[in-house]
Motif scaffolding. Structure first.
Motif, mmCIF file in Angstrom:
data_model
loop_
_atom_site.group_PDB
_atom_site.id
_atom_site.type_symbol
_atom_site.label_atom_id
_atom_site.label_comp_id
_atom_site.label_asym_id
_atom_site.label_seq_id
_atom_site.Cartn_x
_atom_site.Cartn_y
_atom_site.Cartn_z
ATOM 1 N N LEU A 25 0.739 -1.386 -0.037
ATOM 2 C CA LEU A 25 -0.108 0.126 0.051
ATOM 3 C C LEU A 25 0.745 1.325 -0.040
ATOM 4 C CD1 LEU A 25 -3.010 -0.959 2.520
ATOM 5 C CD2 LEU A 25 -2.817 -0.881 -0.015
ATOM 6 N N SER A 26 0.321 2.271 -0.528
ATOM 7 C CA SER A 26 1.039 3.604 -0.875
ATOM 8 C C SER A 26 0.012 4.640 -0.833
ATOM 9 C CB SER A 26 1.819 3.469 -2.061
ATOM 10 O OG SER A 26 2.401 4.673 -2.222
ATOM 11 N N ASP A 27 0.698 5.882 -0.584
ATOM 12 C CA ASP A 27 0.024 7.212 -0.781
ATOM 13 C C ASP A 27 -0.222 7.490 -2.182
ATOM 14 O OD1 ASP A 27 -0.500 7.385 1.994
ATOM 15 O OD2 ASP A 27 1.356 8.608 2.131
ATOM 16 N N PHE A 28 0.360 6.777 -3.228
ATOM 17 C CA PHE A 28 0.337 7.301 -4.610
ATOM 18 C C PHE A 28 0.503 5.863 -5.460
ATOM 19 C CE2 PHE A 28 4.474 8.011 -3.173
ATOM 20 C CZ PHE A 28 5.365 7.436 -4.021
ATOM 21 N N GLY A 29 0.153 5.884 -6.512
ATOM 22 C CA GLY A 29 0.624 4.685 -7.292
ATOM 23 C C GLY A 29 -0.633 4.388 -8.195
ATOM 24 N N TYR A 30 -0.907 3.064 -8.112
ATOM 25 C CA TYR A 30 -2.054 2.488 -8.723
ATOM 26 C C TYR A 30 -3.512 2.440 -7.934
ATOM 27 C CZ TYR A 30 1.381 1.294 -12.155
ATOM 28 O OH TYR A 30 2.366 1.282 -13.161
ATOM 29 N N ARG A 31 -4.543 2.798 -8.367
ATOM 30 C CA ARG A 31 -5.578 2.978 -7.616
ATOM 31 C C ARG A 31 -6.082 1.431 -7.197
ATOM 32 N NH1 ARG A 31 -6.368 5.943 -11.757
ATOM 33 N NH2 ARG A 31 -6.608 8.167 -11.519
ATOM 34 N N TRP A 32 -6.226 1.452 -5.787
ATOM 35 C CA TRP A 32 -6.547 -0.046 -5.264
ATOM 36 C C TRP A 32 -8.131 0.061 -4.591
ATOM 37 C CZ3 TRP A 32 -4.898 -4.630 -4.914
ATOM 38 C CH2 TRP A 32 -5.141 -5.411 -3.772
ATOM 39 N N LEU A 33 -8.944 -0.516 -5.397
ATOM 40 C CA LEU A 33 -10.313 -0.444 -5.136
ATOM 41 C C LEU A 33 -10.910 -1.198 -3.938
ATOM 42 C CD1 LEU A 33 -12.991 0.907 -5.986
ATOM 43 C CD2 LEU A 33 -13.410 -1.348 -7.319
ATOM 44 N N LYS A 34 -11.627 -0.549 -3.032
ATOM 45 C CA LYS A 34 -12.245 -1.115 -1.604
ATOM 46 C C LYS A 34 -13.726 -0.857 -1.943
ATOM 47 C CE LYS A 34 -8.513 -2.059 0.967
ATOM 48 N NZ LYS A 34 -8.091 -1.597 2.294
ATOM 49 N N ILE A 35 -14.675 -1.573 -1.242
ATOM 50 C CA ILE A 35 -15.938 -1.416 -1.388
ATOM 51 C C ILE A 35 -16.370 -0.087 -0.804
ATOM 52 C CG2 ILE A 35 -18.149 -2.050 -0.043
ATOM 53 C CD1 ILE A 35 -17.510 -4.967 -0.783
ATOM 54 N N SER A 36 -15.497 0.300 0.160
ATOM 55 C CA SER A 36 -15.857 1.768 0.824
ATOM 56 C C SER A 36 -15.607 2.956 0.010
ATOM 57 C CB SER A 36 -14.894 1.896 1.957
ATOM 58 O OG SER A 36 -13.614 1.714 1.869
ATOM 59 N N ASP A 37 -15.135 2.595 -1.257
ATOM 60 C CA ASP A 37 -14.841 3.642 -2.222
ATOM 61 C C ASP A 37 -16.003 3.949 -3.038
ATOM 62 O OD1 ASP A 37 -11.966 3.812 -1.679
ATOM 63 O OD2 ASP A 37 -11.525 2.387 -2.947
ATOM 64 N N GLU A 47 -12.489 7.148 -8.011
ATOM 65 C CA GLU A 47 -11.434 7.570 -7.068
ATOM 66 C C GLU A 47 -11.291 6.434 -5.920
ATOM 67 O OE1 GLU A 47 -9.138 9.534 -8.000
ATOM 68 O OE2 GLU A 47 -10.279 10.311 -9.429
ATOM 69 N N THR A 48 -10.137 6.250 -5.386
ATOM 70 C CA THR A 48 -9.986 5.100 -4.276
ATOM 71 C C THR A 48 -9.201 6.018 -3.191
ATOM 72 O OG1 THR A 48 -7.849 4.682 -5.266
ATOM 73 C CG2 THR A 48 -9.866 3.322 -5.977
ATOM 74 N N LYS A 49 -9.518 5.375 -1.993
ATOM 75 C CA LYS A 49 -8.566 5.914 -0.957
ATOM 76 C C LYS A 49 -7.327 5.591 -0.873
ATOM 77 C CE LYS A 49 -12.985 6.409 1.467
ATOM 78 N NZ LYS A 49 -13.886 5.632 0.736
ATOM 79 N N GLU A 50 -7.158 4.543 -1.426
ATOM 80 C CA GLU A 50 -5.732 3.769 -1.186
ATOM 81 C C GLU A 50 -5.071 3.395 -2.647
ATOM 82 O OE1 GLU A 50 -6.088 1.346 3.240
ATOM 83 O OE2 GLU A 50 -6.483 0.290 1.228
ATOM 84 N N PHE A 51 -3.783 3.411 -2.540
ATOM 85 C CA PHE A 51 -3.072 2.987 -3.749
ATOM 86 C C PHE A 51 -1.998 1.741 -3.418
ATOM 87 C CE2 PHE A 51 -4.565 7.340 -3.901
ATOM 88 C CZ PHE A 51 -4.816 7.429 -5.169
ATOM 89 N N LYS A 53 1.580 0.047 -4.652
ATOM 90 C CA LYS A 53 2.854 0.126 -5.193
ATOM 91 C C LYS A 53 2.862 -0.631 -6.649
ATOM 92 C CE LYS A 53 5.044 0.880 -0.789
ATOM 93 N NZ LYS A 53 5.955 0.044 0.093
ATOM 94 N N GLU A 54 3.948 -0.124 -7.475
ATOM 95 C CA GLU A 54 4.118 -1.014 -8.714
ATOM 96 C C GLU A 54 4.599 -2.383 -8.342
ATOM 97 O OE1 GLU A 54 6.265 -0.473 -13.049
ATOM 98 O OE2 GLU A 54 6.259 0.968 -11.889
ATOM 99 N N SER A 55 5.267 -2.434 -7.246
ATOM 100 C CA SER A 55 5.822 -3.801 -7.128
ATOM 101 C C SER A 55 4.622 -4.836 -6.666
ATOM 102 C CB SER A 55 6.673 -3.632 -5.789
ATOM 103 O OG SER A 55 6.199 -3.121 -4.739
ATOM 104 N N GLY A 56 3.542 -4.333 -6.342
ATOM 105 C CA GLY A 56 2.234 -5.177 -6.043
ATOM 106 C C GLY A 56 1.754 -5.732 -7.475
#
Length: 187
Positions: A25-37, A47-51, A53-56
């Motif tokens: 997880l990161s403050d920037f990068g690729y959008r990481w979708l959650k149900i809460s979004d 938009e997503t609240k979390e992102f 990293k490219e390594s993930g």
């Protein structure tokens, strides 16, 4: 009206998560979708609240804008379109290779909303319901003529747009009420 199994009209896939997730997880990068979004009747999520990293990326599903997805755990059976490219964890199913000569993906979105309770009743789990990929794949869907699908989409999109407009008006009125309240009772 023709009957199909969902798997006869498209591929059903499951998202995946890199583990341990906190390492990616990161403050920037690729959008990481959650149900809460998003909310249950949103048609798109942008938009997503979390992102992540490219390594993930190698251990998740990075999907393009326009992909139809379905929640499969915690609050299963909620459909939504990705409004931007996003990564999906294993709490989502997503659909590829939709045979749009037979079924329009916007019609499919509304079909999932209308049939959510029927699908969720097939889910298993005592505390949290879990909607397995196989359950969705083998669900029977009645598909009307394509022109009827398009007409249905137009009607439901118009209603959806009016609901969104009303929600914006209500949110604006709520903000005005809060402002007046704060100004009135400042001291």
């Amino acid at each position: 009206m023709n009957d199909y199994l969902i798997k006869d009209l498209m591929c059903v896939n499951r998202g995946s998560s890199p583990r341990p997730i906190l390492d990616y997880l990161s403050d920037f990068g690729y959008r990481w979708l959650k149900i809460s979004d998003f909310k249950i009747y949103d048609k798109y999520v942008y938009e997503t609240k979390e992102f992540i990293k490219e390594s993930g990326l190698k251990n998740t599903k990075h999907l393009p804008s326009g992909t139809l997805i379905l929640t499969n755990s915690a609050t299963p059976g909620i459909p939504i379109f990705l409004g931007k490219d996003m990564c999906l964890h294993d709490g989502f199913l997503y659909f590829t290779n939709i045979n749009e000569e037979i079924i329009n993906k916007n019609y499919l979105y509304y079909w999932f909303i209308y049939n959510r309770n029927l699908i969720v009743n097939q889910a298993n789990g005592s505390v949290f319901k879990n909607l397995k990929k196989e359950i969705v794949e083998n669900f029977k869907i009645e598909v009307p003529d394509y022109n009827i699908q398009l007409k249905t989409i137009r009607i439901l999109d118009n209603i959806n747009n009016k609901i969104n407009q009303n929600n914006e008006i209500n949110n604006n009125l709520y903000e005005q009420i809060n402002y007046i309240y704060k100004e009135t009772f400042k001291d």
